[in-house]
Design a protein around this motif. Structure first.
Motif, PDB file in Angstrom:
ATOM      1  N   ILE A 173       2.052 -15.471   3.901  1.00 24.71           N
ATOM      2  CA  ILE A 173       1.804 -14.075   4.278  1.00 24.71           C
ATOM      3  C   ILE A 173       2.280 -13.156   3.154  1.00 24.71           C
ATOM      4  O   ILE A 173       3.433 -13.225   2.729  1.00 24.71           O
ATOM      5  CB  ILE A 173       2.541 -13.696   5.587  1.00 24.71           C
ATOM      6  N   ALA A 174       1.362 -12.318   2.684  1.00 26.43           N
ATOM      7  CA  ALA A 174       1.692 -11.385   1.598  1.00 26.43           C
ATOM      8  C   ALA A 174       1.647  -9.943   2.100  1.00 26.43           C
ATOM      9  O   ALA A 174       0.797  -9.591   2.921  1.00 26.43           O
ATOM     10  CB  ALA A 174       0.711 -11.548   0.446  1.00 26.43           C
ATOM     11  N   MET A 175       2.576  -9.123   1.614  1.00 26.21           N
ATOM     12  CA  MET A 175       2.492  -7.695   1.904  1.00 26.21           C
ATOM     13  C   MET A 175       1.732  -7.005   0.774  1.00 26.21           C
ATOM     14  O   MET A 175       2.152  -7.014  -0.381  1.00 26.21           O
ATOM     15  CB  MET A 175       3.873  -7.075   2.067  1.00 26.21           C
ATOM     16  N   ASP A 176       0.586  -6.427   1.142  1.00 22.96           N
ATOM     17  CA  ASP A 176      -0.334  -5.827   0.181  1.00 22.96           C
ATOM     18  C   ASP A 176      -0.019  -4.337  -0.001  1.00 22.96           C
ATOM     19  O   ASP A 176       0.571  -3.714   0.878  1.00 22.96           O
ATOM     20  CB  ASP A 176      -1.759  -5.974   0.735  1.00 22.96           C
ATOM     21  N   ASP A 177      -0.412  -3.786  -1.131  1.00 23.76           N
ATOM     22  CA  ASP A 177      -0.298  -2.338  -1.393  1.00 23.76           C
ATOM     23  C   ASP A 177       1.124  -1.830  -1.204  1.00 23.76           C
ATOM     24  O   ASP A 177       1.341  -0.722  -0.689  1.00 23.76           O
ATOM     25  CB  ASP A 177      -1.242  -1.542  -0.464  1.00 23.76           C
ATOM     26  N   PHE A 178       2.087  -2.649  -1.603  1.00 16.67           N
ATOM     27  CA  PHE A 178       3.482  -2.299  -1.358  1.00 16.67           C
ATOM     28  C   PHE A 178       3.846  -0.985  -2.051  1.00 16.67           C
ATOM     29  O   PHE A 178       3.517  -0.763  -3.218  1.00 16.67           O
ATOM     30  CB  PHE A 178       4.411  -3.412  -1.847  1.00 16.67           C
ATOM     31  N   GLY A 179       4.549  -0.121  -1.296  1.00 14.43           N
ATOM     32  CA  GLY A 179       5.029   1.129  -1.871  1.00 14.43           C
ATOM     33  C   GLY A 179       4.184   2.342  -1.552  1.00 14.43           C
ATOM     34  O   GLY A 179       4.568   3.458  -1.862  1.00 14.43           O
ATOM     35  N   THR A 180       3.025   2.129  -0.920  1.00 13.48           N
ATOM     36  CA  THR A 180       2.140   3.262  -0.652  1.00 13.48           C
ATOM     37  C   THR A 180       2.428   3.917   0.695  1.00 13.48           C
ATOM     38  O   THR A 180       2.033   5.048   0.928  1.00 13.48           O
ATOM     39  CB  THR A 180       0.654   2.846  -0.657  1.00 13.48           C
ATOM     40  N   ILE A 196       5.070 -10.110  -2.326  1.00 15.59           N
ATOM     41  CA  ILE A 196       4.863  -8.656  -2.325  1.00 15.59           C
ATOM     42  C   ILE A 196       3.856  -8.335  -3.426  1.00 15.59           C
ATOM     43  O   ILE A 196       4.019  -8.763  -4.567  1.00 15.59           O
ATOM     44  CB  ILE A 196       6.169  -7.899  -2.650  1.00 15.59           C
ATOM     45  N   LYS A 197       2.827  -7.590  -3.070  1.00 12.65           N
ATOM     46  CA  LYS A 197       1.897  -7.104  -4.087  1.00 12.65           C
ATOM     47  C   LYS A 197       2.131  -5.606  -4.238  1.00 12.65           C
ATOM     48  O   LYS A 197       1.825  -4.831  -3.327  1.00 12.65           O
ATOM     49  CB  LYS A 197       0.449  -7.366  -3.649  1.00 12.65           C
ATOM     50  N   ILE A 198       2.663  -5.222  -5.364  1.00 12.95           N
ATOM     51  CA  ILE A 198       2.909  -3.791  -5.592  1.00 12.95           C
ATOM     52  C   ILE A 198       1.570  -3.097  -5.797  1.00 12.95           C
ATOM     53  O   ILE A 198       0.668  -3.642  -6.459  1.00 12.95           O
ATOM     54  CB  ILE A 198       3.877  -3.531  -6.772  1.00 12.95           C
ATOM     55  N   ASP A 199       1.429  -1.929  -5.221  1.00 11.00           N
ATOM     56  CA  ASP A 199       0.152  -1.222  -5.268  1.00 11.00           C
ATOM     57  C   ASP A 199      -0.221  -0.850  -6.697  1.00 11.00           C
ATOM     58  O   ASP A 199       0.626  -0.518  -7.519  1.00 11.00           O
ATOM     59  CB  ASP A 199       0.207   0.031  -4.404  1.00 11.00           C
ATOM     60  N   ARG A 200      -1.523  -0.863  -6.940  1.00  8.68           N
ATOM     61  CA  ARG A 200      -1.962  -0.637  -8.317  1.00  8.68           C
ATOM     62  C   ARG A 200      -1.726   0.789  -8.807  1.00  8.68           C
ATOM     63  O   ARG A 200      -1.738   1.040 -10.007  1.00  8.68           O
ATOM     64  CB  ARG A 200      -3.406  -1.056  -8.516  1.00  8.68           C
ATOM     65  N   SER A 201      -1.482   1.728  -7.898  1.00 12.36           N
ATOM     66  CA  SER A 201      -1.209   3.103  -8.342  1.00 12.36           C
ATOM     67  C   SER A 201       0.048   3.155  -9.216  1.00 12.36           C
ATOM     68  O   SER A 201       0.123   3.956 -10.147  1.00 12.36           O
ATOM     69  CB  SER A 201      -1.054   4.027  -7.130  1.00 12.36           C
ATOM     70  N   PHE A 202       1.021   2.277  -8.931  1.00 13.81           N
ATOM     71  CA  PHE A 202       2.245   2.265  -9.738  1.00 13.81           C
ATOM     72  C   PHE A 202       1.979   1.680 -11.131  1.00 13.81           C
ATOM     73  O   PHE A 202       2.565   2.108 -12.119  1.00 13.81           O
ATOM     74  CB  PHE A 202       3.349   1.452  -9.049  1.00 13.81           C
ATOM     75  N   ILE A 203       1.092   0.680 -11.176  1.00 11.10           N
ATOM     76  CA  ILE A 203       0.763   0.045 -12.459  1.00 11.10           C
ATOM     77  C   ILE A 203       0.001   1.034 -13.339  1.00 11.10           C
ATOM     78  O   ILE A 203       0.257   1.149 -14.538  1.00 11.10           O
ATOM     79  CB  ILE A 203      -0.085  -1.239 -12.236  1.00 11.10           C
ATOM     80  N   LYS A 204      -0.882   1.768 -12.691  1.00 10.35           N
ATOM     81  CA  LYS A 204      -1.700   2.759 -13.399  1.00 10.35           C
ATOM     82  C   LYS A 204      -0.825   3.808 -14.082  1.00 10.35           C
ATOM     83  O   LYS A 204      -1.130   4.279 -15.179  1.00 10.35           O
ATOM     84  CB  LYS A 204      -2.649   3.414 -12.389  1.00 10.35           C
ATOM     85  N   ASP A 205       0.264   4.194 -13.417  1.00  7.05           N
ATOM     86  CA  ASP A 205       1.102   5.281 -13.924  1.00  7.05           C
ATOM     87  C   ASP A 205       2.220   4.809 -14.844  1.00  7.05           C
ATOM     88  O   ASP A 205       3.048   5.623 -15.278  1.00  7.05           O
ATOM     89  CB  ASP A 205       1.707   6.057 -12.748  1.00  7.05           C
ATOM     90  N   LEU A 206       2.252   3.495 -15.127  1.00  7.40           N
ATOM     91  CA  LEU A 206       3.368   2.934 -15.897  1.00  7.40           C
ATOM     92  C   LEU A 206       3.657   3.677 -17.194  1.00  7.40           C
ATOM     93  O   LEU A 206       4.804   3.949 -17.518  1.00  7.40           O
ATOM     94  CB  LEU A 206       3.084   1.462 -16.219  1.00  7.40           C
ATOM     95  N   SER A 207       2.606   4.006 -17.946  1.00  3.10           N
ATOM     96  CA  SER A 207       2.833   4.549 -19.281  1.00  3.10           C
ATOM     97  C   SER A 207       3.100   6.053 -19.272  1.00  3.10           C
ATOM     98  O   SER A 207       3.593   6.607 -20.237  1.00  3.10           O
ATOM     99  CB  SER A 207       1.633   4.246 -20.176  1.00  3.10           C
ATOM    100  N   ASN A 208       2.770   6.731 -18.156  1.00  2.00           N
ATOM    101  CA  ASN A 208       2.912   8.191 -18.185  1.00  2.00           C
ATOM    102  C   ASN A 208       3.842   8.769 -17.117  1.00  2.00           C
ATOM    103  O   ASN A 208       3.940   9.962 -16.959  1.00  2.00           O
ATOM    104  CB  ASN A 208       1.543   8.872 -18.115  1.00  2.00           C
TER     105      ASN A 208
END
Ligand code: C2E
Ligand code: MG
Ligand code: MG
Ligand code: MG
Length: 283
Positions: A173-180, A196-208
């Motif tokens: 069992i995985a928790m998807d979109d973690f942090g949203t 845990i799958k961290i939501d991609r919005s956090f990955i997108k904002d990594l550099s900025n």
């Protein structure tokens, strides 16, 4: 004069509402038709081990090509399928199809399937998964069920009981979109997730965005402390890959490796079969 304007505006909104409701009603009708006519497809997106670069598995993602509108995003049609209850039979089809497709892959390759809240409100869920495993004969450990906190939001004992029953079967069992969501952290306490799958919005904002960076690191640390796999979704650049690897993620998924693709393409690319006809005979 003002009165007329008001009424005019009202009529305008009324017309717009009618148009929207009509579009929505058509979408519902089309979705039901599409299910009857078997027009949904599963595409698969690779999950990759950040240490070894090997493929650990694939996430099954629903695709729908509407006869007139073309591809409709799951972000648009899944909420509607959920509301009209279609997600129950459709989700059942997804689980069965994904297990059958995974049966054609090497035995260490996992398949991840997304589950909606409505599927947990249905009493057949555990049976459905059990039957899909039995029919396809894949090991339960190869099936990973992804849920978002919307599933747990109902805070319902039967939801937890179902999750435990699935886990007892050997399914992960995985928790998807973690942090949203509102309280991702507290949900981690309510069930012992495997991933845990961290939501991609956090990955997108990594550099900025410094905050994104801090959160990405914190989630990796949290996963390590809990002894569960941390997966980064939506990795699109080499930079992001290096970033999440350094932060302690063990797995990634994203356009950098591949978008979700049809099963035939996946099999041809990752699991090519030696064809008898292609073998050269020596003599
Ligand atoms: P999800 O489960 O979080 O799936 C990941 C989404 O991110 C997918 O969108 C995938 O195509 C997209 N994605 C992956 N890598 C990247 C990337 O590098 N960049 C960007 N921009 N996007 C990336 P998709 O396929 O549109 O699905 C959206 C959502 O619809 C899924 O989010 C999931 O919540 C839901 N969904 C899809 N298939 C199913 C299904 O069979 N059942 C249920 N219940 N929900 C599903
Ligand atoms: Mg998912
Ligand atoms: Mg996700
Ligand atoms: Mg998502």
């Amino acid at each position: 004069r003002a009165k007329n304007d008001g009424r005019g505006i009202y009529r305008f909104f009324e017309a717009e509402m009618d148009a929207r409701m009509q579009i929505r009603r058509n979408l519902e009708i089309d979705l039901r038709k599409a299910f009857q006519k078997d027009e949904f497809e599963l595409h698969y997106q690779p999950l990759v081990d950040l240490e070894t670069d090997e493929i650990t598995g694939f996430e099954a993602l629903l695709r729908w090509s509407h006869p007139e509108r073309g591809n409709v995003s799951p972000a648009e049609f899944i909420p509607v399928a959920e509301e009209i209850g279609l997600i129950v039979p459709l989700g059942e089809w997804v689980v069965r199809r994904a297990c059958v497709d995974a049966a054609g892959w090497p035995t260490h390759t996992k398949v991840a399937v997304n589950l909606s809240p409505a599927q947990f409100r249905n009493d057949e869920l555990v049976n459905t998964v059990f039957n899909a495993l039995a029919t396809s004969r894949i090991a339960p450990q190869r099936l990973e069920l992804e849920i978002t906190e919307h599933v747990l939001l109902q805070h319902n004992e039967t939801t937890l009981a179902k999750l435990h029953a699935l886990r007892d079967m050997g399914v992960r069992i995985a928790m998807d979109d973690f942090g949203t969501g509102y309280s991702s952290l507290s949900y981690l306490r309510s069930f012992p997730f495997d991933k845990i799958k961290i939501d991609r919005s956090f990955i997108k904002d990594l550099s900025n965005q410094e905050e994104a960076d801090v959160i990405v690191k914190a989630v990796a640390g949290l996963s390590q402390d809990l002894g569960i796999t941390a997966t980064a979704e939506g990795v699109e650049t080499e930079n992001q890959r290096e970033h999440v690897k350094a932060a302690g993620y063990s797995e990634m998924q994203g356009f950098l490796i591949s978008p979700a693709r049809p099963i035939d393409e996946i099999n041809a690319e990752y699991f090519p079969q030696p064809t008898a006809g292609k073998k050269r005979r020596l003599a």
